[in-house]
Write an enzyme that holds these catalytic residues in place. Structure first.
Site, PDB file in Angstrom:
ATOM      1  N   HIS A 136      -9.323   5.828   2.585  1.00 59.72           N
ATOM      2  CA  HIS A 136      -8.307   6.718   3.172  1.00 59.72           C
ATOM      3  C   HIS A 136      -7.347   5.979   4.114  1.00 59.72           C
ATOM      4  CE1 HIS A 136     -10.315   6.568   7.111  1.00 59.72           C
ATOM      5  NE2 HIS A 136     -11.407   6.404   6.371  1.00 59.72           N
ATOM      6  N   HIS A 145      -1.386  -7.281  -4.815  1.00 60.72           N
ATOM      7  CA  HIS A 145      -2.416  -7.247  -5.861  1.00 60.72           C
ATOM      8  C   HIS A 145      -3.785  -7.136  -5.207  1.00 60.72           C
ATOM      9  CE1 HIS A 145      -4.413  -9.426  -9.547  1.00 60.72           C
ATOM     10  NE2 HIS A 145      -4.975  -8.255  -9.283  1.00 60.72           N
TER      11      HIS A 145
END
Ligand SMILES: CC(C)(COP(=O)(O)OP(=O)(O)OC[C@H]1O[C@@H](n2cnc3c(N)ncnc32)[C@H](O)[C@@H]1OP(=O)(O)O)[C@@H](O)C(=O)NCCC(=O)NCCS
Length: 207
Positions: A136, A145
């Site tokens: 979260h 990446h």
């Protein structure tokens, strides 16, 4: 018929093609690569041109995604294609779990088994690779990446162009600046404020 163009006839491109077709959002995938015409096929998919050919045919594709591993080249190509009239799209593998309360910007790909928990923001042209977890409230900038099996705890931020290597973990609330490489298996427990390559547990600067 919904046609998807993938720029980059790479292994990463194959995984994107597979995810796109499995999602049932695309009927046909075609590849473009600047090595065309030397490269004509990727497995069973056709490589039908280079970047310029793709731009010329932009209106024939309902979506375009860049499958280039290098973060800066991927981001650069994506922006160029977008400015040239291509409709950049995101691809989410059907087995990925993406909270509807998170935001994913254009050109980002989310691979099989990845989890993006609520209130996270993923920038443009990012790769959220296989089985990685974005907890979260994370904020990932553009061209990031996150490699297979990475774990980003809550409220982590990752700067533009940074690459988190396979199996690395990042502790909650950590901030990683732009253009950082975190090596395979590293555990990041302190903020990274300087560009460079970081490895180990706890992660330390290698170069
Ligand atoms: C960190 C990394 C980028 C360094 O690559 P490199 O610049 O080619 O560096 P080298 O392989 O020459 O290694 C330099 C030194 O760092 C060590 N090292 C390299 N990667 C390491 C890692 N992940 N953890 C700990 N040590 C590492 C090497 O053992 C070597 O040590 P030595 O000088 O004592 O022999 C690379 O090893 C890595 O981890 N890449 C991530 C790969 C990945 O995630 N792939 C998935 C893509 S989807």
């Amino acid at each position: 018929m919904r046609r998807l163009a993938i720029l980059g006839a790479s292994g990463h491109g194959k995984v994107i093609a597979d995810a796109a077709l499995l999602s049932n959002e695309w009927d046909k995938v075609e590849f473009f690569d600047d090595a065309h015409p030397d490269i004509k096929f990727v497995e069973t998919w056709s490589v039908i041109g280079n970047t310029n050919d793709l731009i010329m045919q932009a209106n024939q594709f309902q979506g375009v995604v860049v499958a280039i591993g290098s973060n800066d080249i991927r981001l650069c190509k994506q922006r160029y294609l977008s400015q040239s009239g291509c409709q950049i799209t995101s691809i989410v593998h059907p087995s990925a779990i993406v909270s509807p309360r998170s935001t994913i910007h254009q050109g980002t790909v989310v691979m099989a088994g990845a989890v993006i928990n609520p209130f996270s923001v993923i920038g443009e042209a990012c790769i959220i690779n296989t089985n990685s977890v974005i907890e979260h409230d994370c904020i990932l900038s553009s061209g990031v990446h996150i490699s297979p099996g990475c774990l980003l705890a809550g409220s982590v931020s990752v700067g533009s162009g940074s690459w988190i290597g396979i199996g690395a973990s990042v502790k909650q609330l950590i901030s990683i600046c732009n253009n950082v490489i975190v090596g395979a298996g590293a555990i990041v427990v302190k903020n990274i404020k300087e560009q460079g390559t970081y490895v180990g547990n706890p992660a330390r600067k290698l170069f």
